[in-house]
Design a protein around this motif. Structure first.
Motif, PDB file in Angstrom:
ATOM      1  N   ILE A 116       5.805  10.645  27.508  1.00  0.00           N
ATOM      2  CA  ILE A 116       5.994  10.392  28.938  1.00  0.00           C
ATOM      3  C   ILE A 116       7.475  10.248  29.281  1.00  0.00           C
ATOM      4  CG2 ILE A 116       5.455   8.788  30.808  1.00  0.00           C
ATOM      5  CD1 ILE A 116       3.076  10.440  29.800  1.00  0.00           C
ATOM      6  N   THR A 117       8.238   9.547  28.437  1.00  0.00           N
ATOM      7  CA  THR A 117       9.648   9.310  28.771  1.00  0.00           C
ATOM      8  C   THR A 117      10.468  10.590  28.726  1.00  0.00           C
ATOM      9  OG1 THR A 117      10.131   8.682  26.476  1.00  0.00           O
ATOM     10  CG2 THR A 117       9.627   6.906  28.029  1.00  0.00           C
ATOM     11  N   ARG A 118      10.053  11.559  27.927  1.00  0.00           N
ATOM     12  CA  ARG A 118      10.767  12.843  27.919  1.00  0.00           C
ATOM     13  C   ARG A 118      10.663  13.562  29.262  1.00  0.00           C
ATOM     14  NH1 ARG A 118       8.014  13.894  22.848  1.00  0.00           N
ATOM     15  NH2 ARG A 118       9.300  12.987  21.222  1.00  0.00           N
ATOM     16  N   ALA A 119       9.572  13.326  29.970  1.00  0.00           N
ATOM     17  CA  ALA A 119       9.358  14.013  31.248  1.00  0.00           C
ATOM     18  C   ALA A 119      10.239  13.467  32.368  1.00  0.00           C
ATOM     19  CB  ALA A 119       7.890  13.903  31.658  1.00  0.00           C
ATOM     20  N   ILE A 120      10.745  12.232  32.233  1.00  0.00           N
ATOM     21  CA  ILE A 120      11.478  11.631  33.352  1.00  0.00           C
ATOM     22  C   ILE A 120      12.967  11.472  33.097  1.00  0.00           C
ATOM     23  CG2 ILE A 120       9.456  10.394  34.188  1.00  0.00           C
ATOM     24  CD1 ILE A 120      10.721   7.842  32.973  1.00  0.00           C
ATOM     25  N   GLN A 121      13.454  11.728  31.900  1.00  0.00           N
ATOM     26  CA  GLN A 121      14.874  11.521  31.614  1.00  0.00           C
ATOM     27  C   GLN A 121      15.742  12.454  32.444  1.00  0.00           C
ATOM     28  OE1 GLN A 121      15.513  11.731  27.401  1.00  0.00           O
ATOM     29  NE2 GLN A 121      15.043   9.570  27.141  1.00  0.00           N
ATOM     30  N   GLY A 122      16.801  11.891  33.023  1.00  0.00           N
ATOM     31  CA  GLY A 122      17.739  12.676  33.817  1.00  0.00           C
ATOM     32  C   GLY A 122      17.319  12.903  35.251  1.00  0.00           C
ATOM     33  N   ARG A 123      16.164  12.422  35.647  1.00  0.00           N
ATOM     34  CA  ARG A 123      15.684  12.632  37.010  1.00  0.00           C
ATOM     35  C   ARG A 123      16.109  11.494  37.934  1.00  0.00           C
ATOM     36  NH1 ARG A 123      11.621  16.572  37.609  1.00  0.00           N
ATOM     37  NH2 ARG A 123      10.769  17.292  35.630  1.00  0.00           N
ATOM     38  N   ASN A 124      15.946  11.746  39.225  1.00  0.00           N
ATOM     39  CA  ASN A 124      16.146  10.719  40.231  1.00  0.00           C
ATOM     40  C   ASN A 124      15.055   9.662  40.051  1.00  0.00           C
ATOM     41  OD1 ASN A 124      16.628   9.207  42.466  1.00  0.00           O
ATOM     42  ND2 ASN A 124      16.294  10.842  43.944  1.00  0.00           N
ATOM     43  N   ALA A 125      15.367   8.387  40.254  1.00  0.00           N
ATOM     44  CA  ALA A 125      14.417   7.306  39.996  1.00  0.00           C
ATOM     45  C   ALA A 125      13.200   7.394  40.908  1.00  0.00           C
ATOM     46  CB  ALA A 125      15.105   5.948  40.164  1.00  0.00           C
ATOM     47  N   ALA A 126      13.402   7.698  42.186  1.00  0.00           N
ATOM     48  CA  ALA A 126      12.276   7.801  43.114  1.00  0.00           C
ATOM     49  C   ALA A 126      11.373   8.977  42.756  1.00  0.00           C
ATOM     50  CB  ALA A 126      12.787   7.941  44.543  1.00  0.00           C
ATOM     51  N   GLU A 127      11.973  10.072  42.328  1.00  0.00           N
ATOM     52  CA  GLU A 127      11.202  11.241  41.909  1.00  0.00           C
ATOM     53  C   GLU A 127      10.397  10.936  40.644  1.00  0.00           C
ATOM     54  OE1 GLU A 127      12.160  15.738  40.228  1.00  0.00           O
ATOM     55  OE2 GLU A 127      13.734  14.577  41.213  1.00  0.00           O
ATOM     56  N   ALA A 128      10.986  10.181  39.725  1.00  0.00           N
ATOM     57  CA  ALA A 128      10.295   9.820  38.486  1.00  0.00           C
ATOM     58  C   ALA A 128       9.100   8.913  38.750  1.00  0.00           C
ATOM     59  CB  ALA A 128      11.271   9.141  37.529  1.00  0.00           C
ATOM     60  N   VAL A 129       9.217   8.018  39.721  1.00  0.00           N
ATOM     61  CA  VAL A 129       8.089   7.155  40.085  1.00  0.00           C
ATOM     62  C   VAL A 129       6.920   7.992  40.584  1.00  0.00           C
ATOM     63  CG1 VAL A 129       7.333   5.387  41.722  1.00  0.00           C
ATOM     64  CG2 VAL A 129       9.503   5.123  40.550  1.00  0.00           C
ATOM     65  N   GLU A 130       7.218   9.003  41.395  1.00  0.00           N
ATOM     66  CA  GLU A 130       6.158   9.881  41.905  1.00  0.00           C
ATOM     67  C   GLU A 130       5.514  10.692  40.777  1.00  0.00           C
ATOM     68  OE1 GLU A 130       4.755  10.100  44.944  1.00  0.00           O
ATOM     69  OE2 GLU A 130       5.960   8.325  45.348  1.00  0.00           O
ATOM     70  N   THR A 177      19.691   7.321  39.208  1.00  0.00           N
ATOM     71  CA  THR A 177      19.135   8.325  38.302  1.00  0.00           C
ATOM     72  C   THR A 177      18.860   7.669  36.955  1.00  0.00           C
ATOM     73  OG1 THR A 177      21.335   9.007  37.593  1.00  0.00           O
ATOM     74  CG2 THR A 177      20.329  10.266  39.380  1.00  0.00           C
ATOM     75  N   ILE A 178      17.933   8.239  36.224  1.00  0.00           N
ATOM     76  CA  ILE A 178      17.572   7.701  34.915  1.00  0.00           C
ATOM     77  C   ILE A 178      18.533   8.274  33.889  1.00  0.00           C
ATOM     78  CG2 ILE A 178      15.783   7.563  33.164  1.00  0.00           C
ATOM     79  CD1 ILE A 178      13.746   7.839  35.433  1.00  0.00           C
ATOM     80  N   GLU A 179      19.367   7.409  33.347  1.00  0.00           N
ATOM     81  CA  GLU A 179      20.322   7.855  32.333  1.00  0.00           C
ATOM     82  C   GLU A 179      19.624   8.057  30.998  1.00  0.00           C
ATOM     83  OE1 GLU A 179      24.050   5.851  30.120  1.00  0.00           O
ATOM     84  OE2 GLU A 179      24.175   5.952  32.311  1.00  0.00           O
TER      85      GLU A 179
END
Length: 111
Positions: free
Chosen positions: A20-34, A70-72
C-alpha cells in the motif's frame, strides 16, 4: 519542513503494508487520502489513519495547509512478533508467529 507520524505495533505483516505504501509515495497528501479510501484492504485503513495523523500534525503544530503537503516517504518497519502455538496431532504443538509492523509517514511542504 518535515512532519511525521508513527503507528507502532500495527497488527499487520510489514509485507502487506508495504504494498500500500508504494502506491502513495511522492503523491500529494490529499490525493493519497482519496486513493487509500478506495483500496479495500485492512492495511490501507492503517496507512490512512497514519496519514491523517501526519496531516493533522502539520495543520495544528506548524500551521501548514494540507493542500501544499506531499508524501516524502512512507516507511514500514518490522515490529515485534507474537509467538503462538497451535495444537497438533498426538498432543504436540506447532509454533507460529503473528507479525506486527511500525508505519512511519513523513510529509514535506517543499516541492
Amino acid at each position: 519542513m518535515q512532519i511525521q507520524a508513527y503507528t507502532k505495533h500495527a497488527r499487520m505483516s510489514p509485507r502487506k503494508v508495504r504494498d500500500i505504501t508504494r502506491a502513495i509515495q511522492g503523491r500529494n497528501a490529499a490525493e493519497a487520502v482519496e486513493i487509500l479510501r478506495y483500496i479495500p484492504r485492512k492495511s490501507a485503513r492503517l496507512v490512512g489513519k497514519t496519514l491523517q495523523s501526519a496531516i493533522a500534525n502539520a495543520e495544528n503544530n506548524n500551521n501548514l495547509s494540507s493542500d501544499e503537503l506531499t508524501i516524502e516517504s512512507a516507511i514500514v518497519e518490522q515490529g515485534p512478533k507474537f509467538k503462538r502455538f497451535r495444537p497438533a496431532s498426538r498432543g504436540s504443538a506447532h509454533p507460529y508467529r503473528k507479525a506486527t509492523s511500525h508505519i512511519r509517514i513523513i510529509l514535506t511542504d517543499e516541492l
